[in-house]
Design an enzyme around this catalytic site. Structure first.
Site, PDB file in Angstrom:
ATOM      1  N   HIS A  54       0.830  -1.211   0.000  1.00 26.39           N
ATOM      2  CA  HIS A  54       0.000   0.000   0.000  1.00 26.39           C
ATOM      3  C   HIS A  54       0.856   1.249   0.000  1.00 26.39           C
ATOM      4  O   HIS A  54       0.411   2.318  -0.383  1.00 26.39           O
ATOM      5  CB  HIS A  54      -0.964   0.005   1.193  1.00 26.39           C
ATOM      6  CG  HIS A  54      -0.271   0.234   2.498  1.00 26.39           C
ATOM      7  ND1 HIS A  54       0.530  -0.717   3.098  1.00 26.39           N
ATOM      8  CD2 HIS A  54      -0.221   1.311   3.308  1.00 26.39           C
ATOM      9  CE1 HIS A  54       1.015  -0.216   4.219  1.00 26.39           C
ATOM     10  NE2 HIS A  54       0.579   1.002   4.366  1.00 26.39           N
ATOM     11  N   LYS A  94       3.318  -1.782  12.193  1.00 25.54           N
ATOM     12  CA  LYS A  94       4.246  -0.948  12.969  1.00 25.54           C
ATOM     13  C   LYS A  94       4.469   0.388  12.250  1.00 25.54           C
ATOM     14  O   LYS A  94       4.355   1.453  12.838  1.00 25.54           O
ATOM     15  CB  LYS A  94       5.572  -1.716  13.089  1.00 25.54           C
ATOM     16  CG  LYS A  94       6.566  -1.119  14.023  1.00 25.54           C
ATOM     17  CD  LYS A  94       7.886  -1.889  13.992  1.00 25.54           C
ATOM     18  CE  LYS A  94       7.748  -3.331  14.430  1.00 25.54           C
ATOM     19  NZ  LYS A  94       9.070  -3.953  14.711  1.00 25.54           N
ATOM     20  N   ASP A 133       3.193   6.287  11.619  1.00 26.37           N
ATOM     21  CA  ASP A 133       3.196   7.131  10.417  1.00 26.37           C
ATOM     22  C   ASP A 133       4.540   7.165   9.702  1.00 26.37           C
ATOM     23  O   ASP A 133       5.021   8.240   9.311  1.00 26.37           O
ATOM     24  CB  ASP A 133       2.736   8.562  10.765  1.00 26.37           C
ATOM     25  CG  ASP A 133       1.246   8.607  11.070  1.00 26.37           C
ATOM     26  OD1 ASP A 133       0.484   7.882  10.405  1.00 26.37           O
ATOM     27  OD2 ASP A 133       0.862   9.343  12.000  1.00 26.37           O
ATOM     28  N   LYS A 140       9.928  -8.517   5.693  1.00 23.96           N
ATOM     29  CA  LYS A 140      10.926  -9.113   6.603  1.00 23.96           C
ATOM     30  C   LYS A 140      11.718 -10.135   5.813  1.00 23.96           C
ATOM     31  O   LYS A 140      11.204 -10.765   4.890  1.00 23.96           O
ATOM     32  CB  LYS A 140      10.226  -9.815   7.774  1.00 23.96           C
ATOM     33  CG  LYS A 140      11.101  -9.966   8.988  1.00 23.96           C
ATOM     34  CD  LYS A 140      11.208  -8.646   9.691  1.00 23.96           C
ATOM     35  CE  LYS A 140      11.875  -8.691  11.015  1.00 23.96           C
ATOM     36  NZ  LYS A 140      11.496  -7.523  11.823  1.00 23.96           N
ATOM     37  N   SER A 197      15.177   4.392  11.005  1.00 18.49           N
ATOM     38  CA  SER A 197      15.531   3.883   9.667  1.00 18.49           C
ATOM     39  C   SER A 197      14.946   4.806   8.601  1.00 18.49           C
ATOM     40  O   SER A 197      15.571   5.071   7.571  1.00 18.49           O
ATOM     41  CB  SER A 197      14.952   2.488   9.456  1.00 18.49           C
ATOM     42  OG  SER A 197      15.810   1.509   9.961  1.00 18.49           O
TER      43      SER A 197
HETATM   44  N1  GLU Z   1      14.135  -5.097  12.512  1.00 18.57           N
HETATM   45  C1  GLU Z   1      13.613  -3.919  13.089  1.00 18.57           C
HETATM   46  C2  GLU Z   1      12.141  -4.097  13.455  1.00 18.57           C
HETATM   47  O1  GLU Z   1      11.676  -5.188  13.631  1.00 18.57           O
HETATM   48  C3  GLU Z   1      13.912  -2.684  12.266  1.00 18.57           C
HETATM   49  C4  GLU Z   1      13.262  -2.608  10.935  1.00 18.57           C
HETATM   50  C5  GLU Z   1      13.738  -1.446  10.067  1.00 18.57           C
HETATM   51  O2  GLU Z   1      14.427  -0.573  10.557  1.00 18.57           O
HETATM   52  O3  GLU Z   1      13.392  -1.455   8.887  1.00 18.57           O
HETATM   53  O4  GLU Z   1      11.432  -3.154  13.648  1.00 18.57           O
END
Ligand code: GLU
Length: 473
Positions: A67, A96, A101, A108, A364
């Site tokens: 999306h 998440k 936002d 993953k 990130s």
């Molecule tokens: N692995 C981390 C998480 O589960 C970071 C993911 C990221 O920064 O893209 O949130």
């Protein structure tokens, strides 16, 4: 598996939480199905010649939701990983990002290895080979899919991924934005390493600052003085303990593979880490009581329990014995859906993973923005701010006749560095998101908990994206 007596898989647990929240929406069935399912699952195997000899390794990349693009999520290095787990974690990433936002879809990845059993050269080879597989199938790229560290991987692996991607895409100006969590010298952003732990602290602090909620739990307002037990002393657990301690909490218990330690007067986290480095174990830490069965740490006397290790630690087997009033989920999926029902009945407040550990992906996002803009945060405005603040101080001095000390001047006049901006963006994100999900929780007495509220908030945001894209009416 619909019978709750049977053990649900991690993915089924996440889906059960999704369904529970979806009941509170009026979205059409098709739209909910589109939001729930994994859009794409890439499972592959690849050959490598490591110091152990010739091996065929298994890898995955699951892209849960398109999306918003790119999709985002870490790469797990673990020999316990399977497809069900990667799918569950990818789903959690979508929700998440939506809760805080961050404008990404969820994904993953995983490599089924025990990283501790390989040399650094082996790990580099494996990481580069895994990246080549992602490139081949277009499962990586600044606007496509952006991996990050997860359990078993870190900045070093992210640097190898960035370098491999750049090598396969010569001249691609945004190549560095293909992965986050890189070392600062390789295009990373300051504050990313500690971001998940810092985010946990901000989220927990916000929850504890609500006098009404604390009163219901029989606790005083504020994080200060709260007794905290932390499971896991990896990156997330270490920084969460450290920031909570600095925020006035008392870390009374710490758990790792080899066992747990408890001291009601409080543990010095850095001293414990030093002790573990020297002796190979957290046990026998001066002044603390040893708990050889590490899972028993979850049942210790405390106000807040922070599971910051792996999924499915709090189950229907141990949930009834948990004494903490607040469970602050640092790990992804540490509480099973069955356990949650028991905790809810006991009146325990669970601050859900998809909100509480979102600090990592939030920073990130800042790193990705930095890579796309090719400039360090603060570089353009720091001096400008400093001179503006300085002029303001001079005006105040002239108007009041008071002069500031050089210490005061330095503190007030300071322009923001990258780390200040990252932490401020993180604090703002975690605080705003908490209040958003709490408001949803309180808006309807039928919404049982913060997790359902967080799922609900996320489902509605993802649904809006699909509707805005014109995919659903
Ligand atoms: N692995 C981390 C998480 O589960 C970071 C993911 C990221 O920064 O893209 O949130």
């Amino acid at each position: 598996m619909s019978n709750s007596k049977e053990k649900l898989s991690f993915f089924e647990n996440v889906n059960r939480n999704f369904d529970r929240a979806a009941q509170f929406t009026s979205h059409p069935k098709g739209l909910l199905e589109q939001i729930k399912g994994c859009n794409s699952v890439y499972a592959f195997q690849f050959p490598v010649r490591t110091s152990k000899g010739f091996e065929v390794l298994h890898g995955w990349r699951v892209e849960h939701s398109y999306h918003k693009l790119p999709v985002k999520g870490g790469i797990r290095y673990s020999d316990f990983v399977d497809e069900d787990e990667v799918k569950a974690l990818a789903v959690l990433m979508t929700f998440k990002c939506a809760v805080v936002d961050v404008p990404f879809g969820g994904a993953k990845g995983a490599i089924k290895i025990n990283p501790k059993s390989y040399t650094v050269t082996d790990l580099e080879l494996i990481t580069r080979r895994y990246t080549a597989e992602l490139i081949r199938k277009n499962y990586i790229g600044p606007g496509v899919d952006v991996p990050a560290p997860d359990y078993g991987s870190g900045p070093r692996e992210m640097a190898w991924i960035a370098d491999t991607y750049a090598a396969f895409n010569p001249g691609k100006i945004d190549a560095l934005a293909c992965v986050t969590g890189k070392p600062v010298a390789e295009g990373g952003v300051r504050g990313r390493t500690e971001a998940t732990g810092r985010g946990i602290y901000y989220g927990l602090r916000e929850a504890c600052d609500n006098a009404e909620d604390m009163k219901k739990l029989g606790l005083t307002q504020g994080l200060s003085g709260k007794r905290v037990v932390v499971q896991g002393l990896g990156n997330v657990g270490y920084y969460a303990s450290k920031f909570c301690h600095e925020g006035g909490a008392i870390i009374v218990g710490l758990a790792e593979y080899e066992g747990a330690i408890y001291n009601p007067k409080g543990l010095d986290i850095d001293a414990v880490v030093k002790h573990r480095k020297e002796t190979g174990s957290i046990l026998k830490f001066p002044g603390a009581k040893d708990i050889p069965n590490t899972l028993e740490a979850l049942e210790l006397e405390c106000d807040v329990l922070i599971p910051a290790a792996l999924e499915e630690q709090i189950t229907d087997e141990n949930a009834s014995r948990i004494k903490a009033k607040i469970i602050a989920e640092g790990a992804n999926g540490p509480t099973t859906a069955d356990a949650e029902e028991i905790l809810l009945k006991k009146g325990v407040m669970v601050i859900p993973d998809m909100y509480l550990n979102a600090g990592g992906v939030t920073v990130s996002y800042f790193e990705w923005l930095k890579n796309l803009s090719h400039v360090r945060f603060g570089r353009m405005d720091k001096r400008f701010e400093q001179s503006a603040f300085d002029k303001m101080l001079q005006a105040v001095e002239q108007a009041t006749g008071k002069s500031f000390s050089s210490f005061e001047r330095k503190e007030i006049v300071k322009g923001a560095d990258e780390i200040d901006l990252v932490n401020s963006g993180l604090e703002e994100t975690m605080t705003t998101a908490y209040n958003q999900i709490r408001e949803i929780w309180k808006s309807n007495s039928k919404i049982p908990d913060l997790r359902t509220a967080a799922f609900l908030s996320a489902i509605n945001k993802v649904a809006t994206s699909y509707v805005d894209l014109g995919i659903f009416p």
